[in-house]
Design an enzyme around this catalytic site. Structure first.
Site, PDB file in Angstrom:
ATOM      1  N   ASP A  74       0.853  -1.187   0.000  1.00 44.12           N
ATOM      2  CA  ASP A  74       0.000   0.000   0.000  1.00 44.12           C
ATOM      3  C   ASP A  74       0.890   1.238   0.000  1.00 44.12           C
ATOM      4  O   ASP A  74       2.116   1.150   0.048  1.00 44.12           O
ATOM      5  CB  ASP A  74      -0.953  -0.018   1.191  1.00 44.12           C
ATOM      6  CG  ASP A  74      -0.242  -0.066   2.530  1.00 44.12           C
ATOM      7  OD1 ASP A  74       0.978   0.181   2.570  1.00 44.12           O
ATOM      8  OD2 ASP A  74      -0.908  -0.342   3.530  1.00 44.12           O
TER       9      ASP A  74
ATOM     10  N   ASP B  63      -8.304  -7.219   1.247  1.00 40.02           N
ATOM     11  CA  ASP B  63      -7.285  -7.506   2.260  1.00 40.02           C
ATOM     12  C   ASP B  63      -7.747  -6.990   3.610  1.00 40.02           C
ATOM     13  O   ASP B  63      -8.586  -6.096   3.692  1.00 40.02           O
ATOM     14  CB  ASP B  63      -5.959  -6.819   1.914  1.00 40.02           C
ATOM     15  CG  ASP B  63      -6.015  -5.328   2.250  1.00 40.02           C
ATOM     16  OD1 ASP B  63      -5.432  -4.922   3.278  1.00 40.02           O
ATOM     17  OD2 ASP B  63      -6.648  -4.561   1.487  1.00 40.02           O
TER      18      ASP B  63
ATOM     19  N   CYS C 239     -13.542 -27.257   8.592  1.00 42.95           N
ATOM     20  CA  CYS C 239     -12.260 -26.679   8.175  1.00 42.95           C
ATOM     21  C   CYS C 239     -11.229 -27.758   7.850  1.00 42.95           C
ATOM     22  O   CYS C 239     -11.161 -28.791   8.521  1.00 42.95           O
ATOM     23  CB  CYS C 239     -11.727 -25.754   9.264  1.00 42.95           C
ATOM     24  SG  CYS C 239     -10.233 -24.855   8.777  1.00 42.95           S
TER      25      CYS C 239
ATOM     26  N   CYS D 165      -7.855 -27.011   7.734  1.00 41.79           N
ATOM     27  CA  CYS D 165      -6.540 -26.459   8.048  1.00 41.79           C
ATOM     28  C   CYS D 165      -5.730 -27.382   8.965  1.00 41.79           C
ATOM     29  O   CYS D 165      -6.268 -28.290   9.601  1.00 41.79           O
ATOM     30  CB  CYS D 165      -6.657 -25.063   8.671  1.00 41.79           C
ATOM     31  SG  CYS D 165      -7.054 -25.057  10.439  1.00 41.79           S
TER      32      CYS D 165
ATOM     33  N   CYS E  45      -7.054 -27.516  12.624  1.00 43.45           N
ATOM     34  CA  CYS E  45      -8.256 -28.317  12.846  1.00 43.45           C
ATOM     35  C   CYS E  45      -7.983 -29.817  12.654  1.00 43.45           C
ATOM     36  O   CYS E  45      -8.651 -30.653  13.260  1.00 43.45           O
ATOM     37  CB  CYS E  45      -9.377 -27.850  11.926  1.00 43.45           C
ATOM     38  SG  CYS E  45     -10.074 -26.252  12.416  1.00 43.45           S
TER      39      CYS E  45
ATOM     40  N   HIS F 241      -5.426 -20.953  11.380  1.00 46.06           N
ATOM     41  CA  HIS F 241      -6.823 -21.331  11.145  1.00 46.06           C
ATOM     42  C   HIS F 241      -7.625 -20.180  10.547  1.00 46.06           C
ATOM     43  O   HIS F 241      -8.351 -20.364   9.559  1.00 46.06           O
ATOM     44  CB  HIS F 241      -7.476 -21.799  12.440  1.00 46.06           C
ATOM     45  CG  HIS F 241      -8.971 -21.878  12.331  1.00 46.06           C
ATOM     46  ND1 HIS F 241      -9.617 -22.938  11.732  1.00 46.06           N
ATOM     47  CD2 HIS F 241      -9.949 -20.998  12.704  1.00 46.06           C
ATOM     48  CE1 HIS F 241     -10.922 -22.724  11.737  1.00 46.06           C
ATOM     49  NE2 HIS F 241     -11.149 -21.553  12.315  1.00 46.06           N
TER      50      HIS F 241
END
Length: 375
Positions: free
Chosen positions: A96, A269, A307, A309, A312, A338
């Site tokens: 940015d 974002d 999930c 991930c 998890c 996560h």
């Protein structure tokens, strides 16, 4: 000379108008719509690049011009070979312009036509950001996508103040384009205009005439009611070119991500997933879960049954609660991984829904589970 950043439209959801596409960059393709994790200090907090790629499945990350200018300094990053080498990340990066941080972090700032004079939030030292200076910094950092220097209006702001700010942002955008000389970066323009539709239209038209390779919507999701956010989002997005990436800055809650995709946005974002993790909160398919709560002390289930991930697959709510309660770093890392994966997976599902012309149905089903209300 070919553009460093190009957009390829793959499919439009016939029932909503949402876009499925690809942004081509020097460091790889980005499947859109996309959520982009924020790595303010050239790191996504507590995550390694390998975890971001393999577990979170992040396609692009952000870094912050303001923060990296102050520490360690853009010249040092340039000496290291640019951000990609400095942080060992070989996928796309977006930086940015620092405009929002000057607005939000510096208590003493003076805005003029030349730029913004501000005090560092670290030590109070004085610094000056001009469009030319910001281009120098962003070129040295070496991201694939860089943002033009803009002025971010506070919410609420008067029409007169917002108009002057928007016009100054356009003049700064012209100066940025003149100052930017690096051919392997794409410089995006930022549409401003606050919550006044006529100003948004003027800003979009003026910036489009400058022919940037991509455009962002700035100055919303700054504390306004959701209805106002949606109103300006849905008005402004159709004003943006169809053949270039559309980026909505600073958005990361599941409902805002879905609504942004429905409006035709490609990129979003936010620092939200890692910030929530540091406060012991998990994003799940049924809403936020505050893992510190006592009722999870003996809960040996996953954070989220849906999930996929690493967290998890391997750890229970009870264990993560224990880590958080005892201030162990691993607790923040597991929650961060996560939460980031939750949002990248959400956008994978959004992309699938667009391809099936079913994003409206996906939104209805997701909102029902999450407890959201459609506005």
């Amino acid at each position: 000379m070919s553009e460093a950043i190009t957009y390829e439209l793959l499919h439009i959801d016939k029932n909503s108008g949402a876009r499925r596409g690809v942004v081509h960059t020097p460091h790889g393709d980005i499947q859109t719509p996309i959520f982009m994790p924020v790595g303010t200090q050239a790191t996504v907090k507590s995550m390694t690049p390998e975890e971001l790629k393999n577990d979170v499945k992040a396609q692009i990350i952000l870094a912050n011009t303001y923060h990296l200018y102050l520490r360690p300094g853009h010249k040092l990053v340039e000496e290291a070979g640019g951000l990609h080498k400095f942080m060992n990340w070989d996928k796309p990066i977006l930086t940015d312009s620092g405009g929002f941080q000057v607005f939000s972090l510096s208590k003493l700032r003076k805005i003029s036509e030349e730029g913004i004079l501000f005090n560092s939030h670290h030590d109070g030292s004085k610094h000056m950001f001009t469009p030319e200076k910001v281009m120098e910094i962003e070129e040295a950092l070496g991201a694939d996508i860089i943002m033009s220097f803009d002025e971010c209006c506070p919410y609420p702001s008067t029409y007169e103040y917002t108009k002057k700010s928007m016009e100054r942002t356009t003049r700064w955008a012209k100066r940025c384009k003149t100052a930017h000389t690096t051919s392997n970066q794409g410089l995006f323009g930022i549409i401003q205009g606050g919550f006044y539709k006529d100003l948004r239209k003027i800003s979009a038209e003026d910036l489009i005439s400058l022919d940037f390779p991509g455009y962002a919507i700035g100055g919303i999701s700054v504390g306004e009611p959701k209805k106002e956010f949606l109103d300006i989002l849905r008005y402004t997005t159709p004003l943006m070119p169809e053949n270039k990436p559309r980026y909505l800055m600073g958005v990361g809650t599941p409902d805002y991500l879905i609504e942004s995709a429905l409006a035709g946005i490609d990129m979003c974002d936010c620092v939200l997933p890692t910030r929530l993790a540091r406060h012991g909160t998990a994003l799940t398919s049924k809403g936020k879960l505050v893992i510190r709560n006592a009722n999870y002390e003996r809960d040996f289930g996953k954070l989220d049954e849906e999930c996929d991930c690493y967290t998890c697959k391997n750890y229970s709510r009870a264990y993560i609660r224990h880590l958080v309660k005892t201030n162990e770093i691993l607790g923040i890392r597991l929650l961060s991984l996560h939460n980031l994966r939750f949002l990248t997976r959400l956008m994978e599902n959004v992309r699938d829904a667009i391809e099936q012309d079913n994003l409206l149905g996906f939104r209805e089903e997701f909102y029902k589970k999450y407890g959201y209300t459609i506005i």
